[in-house]
Design a protein around this motif. Structure first.
Motif, PDB file in Angstrom:
ATOM      1  N   GLU A   1       0.835  -1.194   0.000  1.00 53.44           N
ATOM      2  CA  GLU A   1       0.000   0.000   0.000  1.00 53.44           C
ATOM      3  C   GLU A   1       0.874   1.250   0.000  1.00 53.44           C
ATOM      4  OE1 GLU A   1      -2.420  -0.506   3.489  1.00 53.44           O
ATOM      5  OE2 GLU A   1      -3.976  -1.478   2.313  1.00 53.44           O
ATOM      6  N   PRO A   2       0.506   2.228  -0.812  1.00 48.06           N
ATOM      7  CA  PRO A   2       1.277   3.471  -0.817  1.00 48.06           C
ATOM      8  C   PRO A   2       1.105   4.220   0.508  1.00 48.06           C
ATOM      9  CG  PRO A   2      -0.512   3.549  -2.439  1.00 48.06           C
ATOM     10  CD  PRO A   2      -0.549   2.205  -1.798  1.00 48.06           C
ATOM     11  N   PRO A   3       2.120   4.950   0.923  1.00 48.92           N
ATOM     12  CA  PRO A   3       2.052   5.687   2.183  1.00 48.92           C
ATOM     13  C   PRO A   3       0.837   6.616   2.282  1.00 48.92           C
ATOM     14  CG  PRO A   3       4.287   5.701   1.350  1.00 48.92           C
ATOM     15  CD  PRO A   3       3.427   5.081   0.288  1.00 48.92           C
ATOM     16  N   ALA A   4       0.441   7.220   1.177  1.00 52.28           N
ATOM     17  CA  ALA A   4      -0.714   8.131   1.213  1.00 52.28           C
ATOM     18  C   ALA A   4      -1.991   7.385   1.590  1.00 52.28           C
ATOM     19  CB  ALA A   4      -0.886   8.820  -0.133  1.00 52.28           C
ATOM     20  N   LEU A   5      -2.149   6.181   1.095  1.00 57.92           N
ATOM     21  CA  LEU A   5      -3.329   5.379   1.433  1.00 57.92           C
ATOM     22  C   LEU A   5      -3.308   4.974   2.904  1.00 57.92           C
ATOM     23  CD1 LEU A   5      -5.917   3.895   0.668  1.00 57.92           C
ATOM     24  CD2 LEU A   5      -4.502   1.981  -0.087  1.00 57.92           C
ATOM     25  N   ILE A   6      -2.155   4.605   3.400  1.00 55.37           N
ATOM     26  CA  ILE A   6      -2.032   4.236   4.815  1.00 55.37           C
ATOM     27  C   ILE A   6      -2.377   5.426   5.701  1.00 55.37           C
ATOM     28  CG2 ILE A   6      -0.403   3.512   6.601  1.00 55.37           C
ATOM     29  CD1 ILE A   6       1.051   1.917   4.344  1.00 55.37           C
ATOM     30  N   ALA A   7      -1.856   6.607   5.358  1.00 53.24           N
ATOM     31  CA  ALA A   7      -2.134   7.814   6.138  1.00 53.24           C
ATOM     32  C   ALA A   7      -3.616   8.156   6.095  1.00 53.24           C
ATOM     33  CB  ALA A   7      -1.297   8.980   5.611  1.00 53.24           C
ATOM     34  N   PHE A   8      -4.231   8.042   4.942  1.00 51.99           N
ATOM     35  CA  PHE A   8      -5.652   8.320   4.807  1.00 51.99           C
ATOM     36  C   PHE A   8      -6.472   7.360   5.670  1.00 51.99           C
ATOM     37  CE2 PHE A   8      -9.690   7.338   2.669  1.00 51.99           C
ATOM     38  CZ  PHE A   8     -10.302   8.577   2.775  1.00 51.99           C
ATOM     39  N   ARG A   9      -6.168   6.090   5.609  1.00 53.17           N
ATOM     40  CA  ARG A   9      -6.887   5.092   6.403  1.00 53.17           C
ATOM     41  C   ARG A   9      -6.729   5.370   7.897  1.00 53.17           C
ATOM     42  NH1 ARG A   9      -4.759   0.493   4.719  1.00 53.17           N
ATOM     43  NH2 ARG A   9      -6.194   0.303   2.989  1.00 53.17           N
ATOM     44  N   ASN A  10      -5.535   5.743   8.307  1.00 51.08           N
ATOM     45  CA  ASN A  10      -5.306   6.075   9.710  1.00 51.08           C
ATOM     46  C   ASN A  10      -6.144   7.278  10.150  1.00 51.08           C
ATOM     47  OD1 ASN A  10      -3.540   3.941  10.025  1.00 51.08           O
ATOM     48  ND2 ASN A  10      -1.720   5.191   9.679  1.00 51.08           N
ATOM     49  N   ARG A  11      -6.237   8.299   9.295  1.00 54.65           N
ATOM     50  CA  ARG A  11      -7.054   9.463   9.618  1.00 54.65           C
ATOM     51  C   ARG A  11      -8.530   9.095   9.734  1.00 54.65           C
ATOM     52  NH1 ARG A  11      -3.780  12.109   5.871  1.00 54.65           N
ATOM     53  NH2 ARG A  11      -5.414  12.029   4.309  1.00 54.65           N
ATOM     54  N   VAL A  12      -9.020   8.303   8.801  1.00 59.35           N
ATOM     55  CA  VAL A  12     -10.422   7.886   8.832  1.00 59.35           C
ATOM     56  C   VAL A  12     -10.717   7.079  10.084  1.00 59.35           C
ATOM     57  CG1 VAL A  12     -12.131   6.400   7.690  1.00 59.35           C
ATOM     58  CG2 VAL A  12     -10.746   7.994   6.333  1.00 59.35           C
ATOM     59  N   ASN A  13      -9.832   6.159  10.420  1.00 60.87           N
ATOM     60  CA  ASN A  13     -10.029   5.344  11.628  1.00 60.87           C
ATOM     61  C   ASN A  13      -9.972   6.183  12.888  1.00 60.87           C
ATOM     62  OD1 ASN A  13     -10.419   2.961  10.224  1.00 60.87           O
ATOM     63  ND2 ASN A  13      -8.249   2.416  10.266  1.00 60.87           N
ATOM     64  N   ALA A  14      -9.098   7.190  12.922  1.00 58.87           N
ATOM     65  CA  ALA A  14      -9.009   8.067  14.088  1.00 58.87           C
ATOM     66  C   ALA A  14     -10.291   8.883  14.251  1.00 58.87           C
ATOM     67  CB  ALA A  14      -7.808   8.989  13.956  1.00 58.87           C
ATOM     68  N   GLN A  15     -10.886   9.295  13.147  1.00 60.68           N
ATOM     69  CA  GLN A  15     -12.125  10.062  13.201  1.00 60.68           C
ATOM     70  C   GLN A  15     -13.295   9.209  13.688  1.00 60.68           C
ATOM     71  OE1 GLN A  15     -12.534  11.685   9.264  1.00 60.68           O
ATOM     72  NE2 GLN A  15     -11.025  13.293   9.624  1.00 60.68           N
ATOM     73  N   LYS A  16     -13.260   7.930  13.403  1.00 60.88           N
ATOM     74  CA  LYS A  16     -14.323   7.016  13.841  1.00 60.88           C
ATOM     75  C   LYS A  16     -14.291   6.821  15.338  1.00 60.88           C
ATOM     76  CE  LYS A  16     -14.754   4.292   9.629  1.00 60.88           C
ATOM     77  NZ  LYS A  16     -14.571   2.949   9.053  1.00 60.88           N
ATOM     78  N   ASN A  17     -13.104   6.892  15.923  1.00 63.60           N
ATOM     79  CA  ASN A  17     -12.946   6.652  17.371  1.00 63.60           C
ATOM     80  C   ASN A  17     -13.121   7.916  18.085  1.00 63.60           C
ATOM     81  OD1 ASN A  17     -12.400   3.970  16.858  1.00 63.60           O
ATOM     82  ND2 ASN A  17     -10.231   4.353  16.638  1.00 63.60           N
TER      83      ASN A  17
END
Length: 101
Positions: free
Chosen positions: A85-101
């Motif tokens: 996975e490209p770093p940008a996708l990993i960062a995006f997923r991390n942001r989305v998951n952080a917003q869910k919590n």
């Protein structure tokens, strides 16, 4: 490229293909087309990302989309074997998951 993830995804792909191969000749053909890359991945012989792996035709032009688990397993394997996975996708997923919590 994470060798352990690559091996795990190769095994998952093989398992998914095995579930349908007995009843669908297109799945058998697909499995044969990715067999070499999968074997190399399990043996740790893929040391640099590949540009392309066979098999996408079976989902885009063939009928294998009906097997969602097989398509998902192929996608995970394809992403990992072509560099992960490209770093940008990993960062995006991390942001989305952080917003869910």
């Amino acid at each position: 490229m994470d060798q352990e993830r690559l091996k795990q995804f190769a095994l998952e792909l093989e398992d998914a293909a095995r579930r349908y191969a007995a009843m669908d000749p297109e799945v058998r053909s697909f499995a044969g087309s990715v067999e070499g890359v999968s074997a190399d991945a399990k043996a740790g012989r893929i040391l640099t990302p590949l540009e392309h792996i066979p098999g996408d035709y079976y989902f885009s032009e063939g009928t294998l989309r009906k097997y969602r688990d097989l398509e998902h397993a192929y996608s995970k394997f394809q992403i990992e074997v072509t560099g992960g996975e490209p770093p940008a996708l990993i960062a995006f997923r991390n942001r989305v998951n952080a917003q869910k919590n």
